[in-house]
Design a protein around this motif. Structure first.
Motif, PDB file in Angstrom:
ATOM      1  N   GLU A  86      39.083  43.150  36.351  1.00  0.00           N
ATOM      2  CA  GLU A  86      40.032  43.078  35.232  1.00  0.00           C
ATOM      3  C   GLU A  86      40.218  41.633  34.786  1.00  0.00           C
ATOM      4  O   GLU A  86      41.352  41.166  34.638  1.00  0.00           O
ATOM      5  CB  GLU A  86      41.380  43.672  35.645  1.00  0.00           C
ATOM      6  CG  GLU A  86      41.234  44.936  36.447  1.00  0.00           C
ATOM      7  CD  GLU A  86      41.695  46.188  35.707  1.00  0.00           C
ATOM      8  OE1 GLU A  86      42.857  46.531  35.884  1.00  0.00           O
ATOM      9  OE2 GLU A  86      40.893  46.800  34.971  1.00  0.00           O
ATOM     10  N   GLY A  87      39.106  40.926  34.640  1.00  0.00           N
ATOM     11  CA  GLY A  87      39.158  39.558  34.123  1.00  0.00           C
ATOM     12  C   GLY A  87      39.488  38.497  35.159  1.00  0.00           C
ATOM     13  O   GLY A  87      39.590  37.317  34.841  1.00  0.00           O
ATOM     14  N   LYS A  88      39.669  38.898  36.405  1.00  0.00           N
ATOM     15  CA  LYS A  88      40.044  37.920  37.432  1.00  0.00           C
ATOM     16  C   LYS A  88      38.982  37.876  38.529  1.00  0.00           C
ATOM     17  O   LYS A  88      38.505  38.912  38.972  1.00  0.00           O
ATOM     18  CB  LYS A  88      41.396  38.346  38.034  1.00  0.00           C
ATOM     19  CG  LYS A  88      41.979  37.374  39.023  1.00  0.00           C
ATOM     20  CD  LYS A  88      43.353  37.898  39.497  1.00  0.00           C
ATOM     21  CE  LYS A  88      43.817  37.191  40.756  1.00  0.00           C
ATOM     22  NZ  LYS A  88      44.088  35.773  40.590  1.00  0.00           N
ATOM     23  N   LYS A  89      38.634  36.652  38.938  1.00  0.00           N
ATOM     24  CA  LYS A  89      37.638  36.504  39.999  1.00  0.00           C
ATOM     25  C   LYS A  89      38.278  36.814  41.354  1.00  0.00           C
ATOM     26  O   LYS A  89      39.272  36.189  41.720  1.00  0.00           O
ATOM     27  CB  LYS A  89      37.126  35.045  39.984  1.00  0.00           C
ATOM     28  CG  LYS A  89      35.662  34.922  40.355  1.00  0.00           C
ATOM     29  CD  LYS A  89      35.180  33.502  40.118  1.00  0.00           C
ATOM     30  CE  LYS A  89      34.754  32.898  41.444  1.00  0.00           C
ATOM     31  NZ  LYS A  89      34.305  31.521  41.339  1.00  0.00           N
ATOM     32  N   VAL A  90      37.740  37.768  42.067  1.00  0.00           N
ATOM     33  CA  VAL A  90      38.321  38.135  43.370  1.00  0.00           C
ATOM     34  C   VAL A  90      37.218  38.277  44.422  1.00  0.00           C
ATOM     35  O   VAL A  90      36.065  38.593  44.109  1.00  0.00           O
ATOM     36  CB  VAL A  90      39.096  39.475  43.297  1.00  0.00           C
ATOM     37  CG1 VAL A  90      40.364  39.343  42.474  1.00  0.00           C
ATOM     38  CG2 VAL A  90      38.213  40.596  42.754  1.00  0.00           C
ATOM     39  N   ILE A  91      37.607  38.046  45.679  1.00  0.00           N
ATOM     40  CA  ILE A  91      36.692  38.303  46.782  1.00  0.00           C
ATOM     41  C   ILE A  91      36.741  39.794  47.069  1.00  0.00           C
ATOM     42  O   ILE A  91      37.808  40.390  47.183  1.00  0.00           O
ATOM     43  CB  ILE A  91      37.085  37.493  48.034  1.00  0.00           C
ATOM     44  CG1 ILE A  91      37.206  36.011  47.672  1.00  0.00           C
ATOM     45  CG2 ILE A  91      36.050  37.687  49.131  1.00  0.00           C
ATOM     46  CD1 ILE A  91      37.830  35.172  48.776  1.00  0.00           C
ATOM     47  N   ALA A 116      48.556  45.346  48.583  1.00  0.00           N
ATOM     48  CA  ALA A 116      47.277  45.321  47.871  1.00  0.00           C
ATOM     49  C   ALA A 116      47.443  44.511  46.584  1.00  0.00           C
ATOM     50  O   ALA A 116      46.580  43.699  46.218  1.00  0.00           O
ATOM     51  CB  ALA A 116      46.809  46.741  47.576  1.00  0.00           C
ATOM     52  N   GLN A 117      48.578  44.710  45.923  1.00  0.00           N
ATOM     53  CA  GLN A 117      48.888  43.978  44.695  1.00  0.00           C
ATOM     54  C   GLN A 117      48.992  42.469  44.967  1.00  0.00           C
ATOM     55  O   GLN A 117      48.402  41.655  44.251  1.00  0.00           O
ATOM     56  CB  GLN A 117      50.218  44.529  44.148  1.00  0.00           C
ATOM     57  CG  GLN A 117      50.709  43.860  42.870  1.00  0.00           C
ATOM     58  CD  GLN A 117      49.754  44.107  41.712  1.00  0.00           C
ATOM     59  OE1 GLN A 117      49.189  45.202  41.613  1.00  0.00           O
ATOM     60  NE2 GLN A 117      49.536  43.098  40.882  1.00  0.00           N
ATOM     61  N   GLN A 118      49.709  42.110  46.022  1.00  0.00           N
ATOM     62  CA  GLN A 118      49.863  40.690  46.378  1.00  0.00           C
ATOM     63  C   GLN A 118      48.507  40.058  46.705  1.00  0.00           C
ATOM     64  O   GLN A 118      48.228  38.921  46.313  1.00  0.00           O
ATOM     65  CB  GLN A 118      50.789  40.539  47.584  1.00  0.00           C
ATOM     66  CG  GLN A 118      52.253  40.752  47.229  1.00  0.00           C
ATOM     67  CD  GLN A 118      53.158  40.634  48.447  1.00  0.00           C
ATOM     68  OE1 GLN A 118      52.681  40.465  49.565  1.00  0.00           O
ATOM     69  NE2 GLN A 118      54.447  40.739  48.237  1.00  0.00           N
ATOM     70  N   LEU A 119      47.684  40.796  47.421  1.00  0.00           N
ATOM     71  CA  LEU A 119      46.363  40.267  47.765  1.00  0.00           C
ATOM     72  C   LEU A 119      45.532  40.064  46.505  1.00  0.00           C
ATOM     73  O   LEU A 119      44.834  39.053  46.362  1.00  0.00           O
ATOM     74  CB  LEU A 119      45.640  41.193  48.737  1.00  0.00           C
ATOM     75  CG  LEU A 119      46.131  41.176  50.196  1.00  0.00           C
ATOM     76  CD1 LEU A 119      45.349  42.186  51.037  1.00  0.00           C
ATOM     77  CD2 LEU A 119      45.989  39.783  50.807  1.00  0.00           C
ATOM     78  N   THR A 120      45.592  41.022  45.587  1.00  0.00           N
ATOM     79  CA  THR A 120      44.830  40.870  44.340  1.00  0.00           C
ATOM     80  C   THR A 120      45.262  39.609  43.607  1.00  0.00           C
ATOM     81  O   THR A 120      44.425  38.846  43.108  1.00  0.00           O
ATOM     82  CB  THR A 120      45.017  42.090  43.419  1.00  0.00           C
ATOM     83  OG1 THR A 120      44.761  43.266  44.169  1.00  0.00           O
ATOM     84  CG2 THR A 120      44.072  42.042  42.241  1.00  0.00           C
ATOM     85  N   PHE A 173      40.420  41.403  46.810  1.00  0.00           N
ATOM     86  CA  PHE A 173      40.382  42.791  46.356  1.00  0.00           C
ATOM     87  C   PHE A 173      40.177  43.713  47.548  1.00  0.00           C
ATOM     88  O   PHE A 173      39.109  43.737  48.167  1.00  0.00           O
ATOM     89  CB  PHE A 173      39.239  42.939  45.345  1.00  0.00           C
ATOM     90  CG  PHE A 173      39.055  44.325  44.785  1.00  0.00           C
ATOM     91  CD1 PHE A 173      40.113  45.205  44.654  1.00  0.00           C
ATOM     92  CD2 PHE A 173      37.790  44.726  44.365  1.00  0.00           C
ATOM     93  CE1 PHE A 173      39.931  46.478  44.123  1.00  0.00           C
ATOM     94  CE2 PHE A 173      37.593  45.991  43.825  1.00  0.00           C
ATOM     95  CZ  PHE A 173      38.674  46.871  43.706  1.00  0.00           C
ATOM     96  N   ALA A 174      41.223  44.456  47.905  1.00  0.00           N
ATOM     97  CA  ALA A 174      41.135  45.448  48.985  1.00  0.00           C
ATOM     98  C   ALA A 174      42.047  46.604  48.616  1.00  0.00           C
ATOM     99  O   ALA A 174      43.183  46.386  48.195  1.00  0.00           O
ATOM    100  CB  ALA A 174      41.573  44.837  50.308  1.00  0.00           C
ATOM    101  N   LEU A 223      40.707  35.582  53.378  1.00  0.00           N
ATOM    102  CA  LEU A 223      41.408  36.819  53.709  1.00  0.00           C
ATOM    103  C   LEU A 223      42.334  36.601  54.901  1.00  0.00           C
ATOM    104  O   LEU A 223      43.509  36.988  54.877  1.00  0.00           O
ATOM    105  CB  LEU A 223      40.392  37.933  54.023  1.00  0.00           C
ATOM    106  CG  LEU A 223      40.989  39.228  54.571  1.00  0.00           C
ATOM    107  CD1 LEU A 223      41.952  39.872  53.587  1.00  0.00           C
ATOM    108  CD2 LEU A 223      39.893  40.218  54.942  1.00  0.00           C
ATOM    109  N   ILE A 224      41.800  35.953  55.925  1.00  0.00           N
ATOM    110  CA  ILE A 224      42.585  35.690  57.135  1.00  0.00           C
ATOM    111  C   ILE A 224      43.820  34.863  56.791  1.00  0.00           C
ATOM    112  O   ILE A 224      44.936  35.184  57.204  1.00  0.00           O
ATOM    113  CB  ILE A 224      41.708  34.976  58.190  1.00  0.00           C
ATOM    114  CG1 ILE A 224      40.585  35.915  58.654  1.00  0.00           C
ATOM    115  CG2 ILE A 224      42.540  34.513  59.388  1.00  0.00           C
ATOM    116  CD1 ILE A 224      39.373  35.199  59.213  1.00  0.00           C
ATOM    117  N   THR A 225      43.630  33.819  55.997  1.00  0.00           N
ATOM    118  CA  THR A 225      44.754  32.968  55.596  1.00  0.00           C
ATOM    119  C   THR A 225      45.813  33.770  54.843  1.00  0.00           C
ATOM    120  O   THR A 225      47.004  33.653  55.100  1.00  0.00           O
ATOM    121  CB  THR A 225      44.261  31.818  54.692  1.00  0.00           C
ATOM    122  OG1 THR A 225      43.200  31.166  55.364  1.00  0.00           O
ATOM    123  CG2 THR A 225      45.363  30.840  54.371  1.00  0.00           C
TER     124      THR A 225
END
Ligand SMILES: *Cc1c(COP(=O)(O)O)cnc(C)c1O
Length: 387
Positions: A39-44, A337-341, A346-347, A376-378
């Motif tokens: 959705e336009g955002k770079k995510v792992i 999940a929202q906070q991580l995004t 992305f999970a 992710l760990i951080t």
């Protein structure tokens, strides 16, 4: 009597919303990889089944293009009618060789492979014993077959023995079905014990290697290889859509089984053959899996690293690239999940009714760099919700 017969749909949707069970699609607009544009955002990307990073591999793309140029976009008919190409046979041979079985058959998806195989093997006079956590395609295949269905507790061998003792003799044929890597948990079925029980109680055994193919075992053949059970009489199902980076499903087993399925499985006979592009891409993926074990080794290094770094969290038991963080409520799972995004990770939140308890589900890929895993760990360690 002026009620609208479709009114219940909105009411049901409202109930889904209230329970925080509502789902919707999210758009990715980049090649599938360890990092994607969501959705336009770079995510792992920790949400992909592309464990070996093959879905965006140049060689698969090239194979798909070539096959399309040579054979067109569609296969134009069912396999028994006009849809069969030499490529399908080559792919089936490659799968049989990877799995070390006499034969194999490709379906248009793993879901259809399960529906078709289960309904062909058992019917109303028969019994199915099924693990409680099995994939939807196994559960619905069982229902569609008309056989008596008895669920046993997840990976619970004593419970399965009890149910076999109480019920096996009341039915004609019996089929035990299980995921090999459980798709929403990441743990493994107790395959050696299942095989010996199947022998003892005269049952067929079907294992779904969807998440194991290309990932588990020394050559990537799956959990059957991982447990040193190669060559045992088994019905193995899998998909071409996860580590193999394409689309389609397969069944591998004895030549007789495959011949029977070709003559009886409705979801193989009455559906259009796999497209040339998908077939060629899967064929290319199997060749890569067999010649580049370093990808699988890297995947496992990543899995072990993440497991070890996250050991203080409430992780569900796992022996695969699927690592789940157990949470108490769907709201909590959604919020995290929202906070991580927002933090670039992305999970997915996996919630009921897909699973009994909510969780965040992380899929590890061979193409994750150490810094991706570290981020992710951080994020998890710095978020007070988790500690
Ligand atoms: C994904 C999956 C399937 C379905 O495979 P598709 O090829 O995507 O239809 C079947 N079984 C299990 C366990 C899966 O995880």
């Amino acid at each position: 009597m002026s009620s609208n017969p479709y009114d219940w749909l909105e009411k049901s949707l409202a109930t889904i919303h209230r329970a925080n069970w509502y789902r919707s699609v999210k758009t990715i607009d980049s090649l599938p990889d360890a990092v994607v544009n969501l959705e336009g955002k770079k995510v792992i990307n920790f949400a992909s089944n592309d464990y070996l990073g093959l879905a965006g591999d140049e060689r698969l793309i090239e194979a798909a293009i070539q096959a399309t140029q040579q054979y067109g976009t569609g296969s134009t008919g069912s396999r028994l009618l006009s849809g069969h190409r030499e490529l399908h046979q080559e792919l089936e041979n490659a799968i049989a060789s990877l799995k070390q079985t006499e034969s194999a058959l490709v379906f248009s998806s793993g879901y259809l492979a399960n529906l078709g195989t289960i309904t062909t093997l058992v019917g109303q006079k028969d019994l199915i014993l099924t693990d409680k956590y099995n994939h939807s395609s196994l559960k619905n295949g069982a229902k569609l077959s008309g056989a008596k269905i008895i669920e046993y507790n997840h990976c619970d061998i004593p419970d399965l023995i009890l149910k076999l003792q109480q019920n096996r003799s009341l039915y004609r044929r019996c089929l035990i079905i299980t995921d090999s890597v459980f798709s929403m948990d990441g743990d493994l079925c107790p395959l050696p014990q299942l095989i010996s029980l199947a022998e003892q109680f005269d049952c067929m055994l079907l294992v779904d290697e969807a998440h194991a193919t290309g990932v588990m075992g020394k050559t990537g053949a799956g959990c059957v290889e991982h447990f040193n059970c190669t060559g045992k009489q088994l019905i193995q199902i899998g998909t071409l859509s996860k580590a193999l980076g394409s689309l389609g499903g397969y069944v591998a087993g004895s030549a007789t089984l495959i011949d029977f399925l070709r003559n009886r499985a409705p979801s193989w006979i009455y559906t259009t053959a796999l497209s040339p592009a998908d077939t060629a891409a899967a064929l290319s993926a199997i060749a890569i899996i067999q010649t580049e074990p370093s990808r699988r080794k890297q995947l496992w290094r990543n899995i072990h690293y993440l497991q070890q770094q996250l050991s203080q969290f409430n992780l569900l038991p796992s022996a695969s690239p699927i690592i789940c963080l157990g949470l108490t409520t769907p709201e909590q799972a959604l919020k995290l999940a929202q906070q991580l995004t927002e933090a670039g990770i992305f999970a997915p939140a996996i919630r009921p009714p897909t699973v009994p308890t909510s969780r965040l589900r992380f899929s590890v890929m061979a193409t994750h760099q150490t810094e991706h895993l570290q981020q992710l760990i951080t994020q998890l360690t710095s978020n007070y919700y988790f500690s």
